[in-house]
Write a protein that holds these residues in place. Structure first.
Motif, mmCIF file in Angstrom:
data_model
loop_
_atom_site.group_PDB
_atom_site.id
_atom_site.type_symbol
_atom_site.label_atom_id
_atom_site.label_comp_id
_atom_site.label_asym_id
_atom_site.label_seq_id
_atom_site.Cartn_x
_atom_site.Cartn_y
_atom_site.Cartn_z
ATOM 1 N N LEU A 92 45.219 49.056 50.872
ATOM 2 C CA LEU A 92 45.178 49.676 49.552
ATOM 3 C C LEU A 92 43.854 50.392 49.342
ATOM 4 C CD1 LEU A 92 46.574 46.583 47.624
ATOM 5 C CD2 LEU A 92 47.843 48.617 48.316
ATOM 6 N N VAL A 93 43.944 51.589 48.801
ATOM 7 C CA VAL A 93 42.730 52.353 48.502
ATOM 8 C C VAL A 93 42.861 52.929 47.100
ATOM 9 C CG1 VAL A 93 41.250 54.282 49.132
ATOM 10 C CG2 VAL A 93 42.350 52.917 50.924
ATOM 11 N N ASP A 111 50.187 44.223 44.882
ATOM 12 C CA ASP A 111 51.572 43.785 44.734
ATOM 13 C C ASP A 111 51.587 42.556 43.822
ATOM 14 O OD1 ASP A 111 54.442 43.712 46.331
ATOM 15 O OD2 ASP A 111 53.666 41.717 45.852
ATOM 16 N N VAL A 112 52.446 42.568 42.830
ATOM 17 C CA VAL A 112 52.468 41.485 41.847
ATOM 18 C C VAL A 112 52.830 40.145 42.473
ATOM 19 C CG1 VAL A 112 53.646 40.641 39.790
ATOM 20 C CG2 VAL A 112 52.947 43.033 39.922
ATOM 21 N N THR A 113 53.839 40.136 43.319
ATOM 22 C CA THR A 113 54.267 38.877 43.940
ATOM 23 C C THR A 113 53.174 38.301 44.826
ATOM 24 O OG1 THR A 113 56.567 39.587 43.883
ATOM 25 C CG2 THR A 113 56.008 37.799 45.399
ATOM 26 N N GLY A 120 42.291 38.818 51.117
ATOM 27 C CA GLY A 120 42.230 39.830 52.158
ATOM 28 C C GLY A 120 43.123 41.028 51.933
ATOM 29 N N THR A 121 43.805 41.083 50.798
ATOM 30 C CA THR A 121 44.716 42.199 50.557
ATOM 31 C C THR A 121 44.147 43.223 49.589
ATOM 32 O OG1 THR A 121 45.857 41.179 48.670
ATOM 33 C CG2 THR A 121 46.678 40.638 50.874
ATOM 34 N N TRP A 122 43.085 42.888 48.935
ATOM 35 C CA TRP A 122 42.535 43.804 47.931
ATOM 36 C C TRP A 122 41.801 44.981 48.574
ATOM 37 C CZ3 TRP A 122 44.014 43.062 43.040
ATOM 38 C CH2 TRP A 122 44.467 41.788 42.677
ATOM 39 N N GLY A 123 41.920 46.124 47.925
ATOM 40 C CA GLY A 123 41.171 47.291 48.343
ATOM 41 C C GLY A 123 39.766 47.250 47.784
ATOM 42 N N PRO A 124 39.008 48.311 47.976
ATOM 43 C CA PRO A 124 37.620 48.341 47.507
ATOM 44 C C PRO A 124 37.505 48.469 46.002
ATOM 45 C CG PRO A 124 38.221 50.454 48.439
ATOM 46 C CD PRO A 124 39.374 49.529 48.720
ATOM 47 N N GLY A 125 38.580 48.897 45.337
ATOM 48 C CA GLY A 125 38.525 49.107 43.902
ATOM 49 C C GLY A 125 37.853 50.425 43.559
ATOM 50 N N THR A 126 37.965 50.783 42.284
ATOM 51 C CA THR A 126 37.294 51.987 41.802
ATOM 52 C C THR A 126 36.618 51.658 40.468
ATOM 53 O OG1 THR A 126 37.569 54.357 41.338
ATOM 54 C CG2 THR A 126 39.379 52.912 40.674
ATOM 55 N N GLN A 127 35.361 52.027 40.347
ATOM 56 C CA GLN A 127 34.578 51.659 39.177
ATOM 57 C C GLN A 127 34.866 52.598 38.015
ATOM 58 O OE1 GLN A 127 31.977 49.106 38.689
ATOM 59 N NE2 GLN A 127 32.335 49.793 36.577
#
Length: 120
Positions: free
Chosen positions: A4-5, A97-99, A108-115
């Motif tokens: 995810l990005v 993903d909600v589930t 380990g599934t999260w992306g870097p996020g955006t501020q």
């Protein structure tokens, strides 16, 4: 595994708008309910908006009427249109993903996020 990005964050003044994008790669996302989450330093990550495969949406009360979540299954992407931004919307925004999150399998599934920073 899905990668995810997130993108589209920035620094804005109260009342302004931003549009966040989340691109998923690795395998199709189209069969899942997906969501935007946000987290402030020292705080817990909270789900802000979610959208099902059929397009049903739900929002936390504080963003209802200001934020709109959408998805493009062909592009394996989701979006968050944020209007009338408030200082309290300041956070790092993530998609997932909600589930996966509800089942506690999100390590380990999260992306870097955006501020997103909203300040006057």
């Amino acid at each position: 595994q899905v990668q995810l990005v997130e993108s589209g964050g920035g620094s804005v003044q109260p009342g302004e708008s931003l549009r966040l994008s989340c691109a998923a790669s690795g395998r199709p996302w189209s069969r899942n309910a997906v969501a935007w989450y946000r987290q402030v330093p020292g705080g817990q990550r909270e789900q802000v908006a979610a959208i099902t495969l059929s397009g049903s949406t739900n929002y936390i009360r504080s963003v209802e009427g200001r934020f709109t979540i959408s998805r493009d299954n062909n592009k394996n992407s989701i979006y968050l249109q944020m209007n009338d931004l408030k200082i309290e919307d300041t956070a790092i925004y993530y998609c997932n993903d909600v589930t996966t999150v509800l089942c506690g399998m999100d390590a380990g599934t999260w992306g870097p996020g955006t501020q997103v920073t909203v300040s006057s």
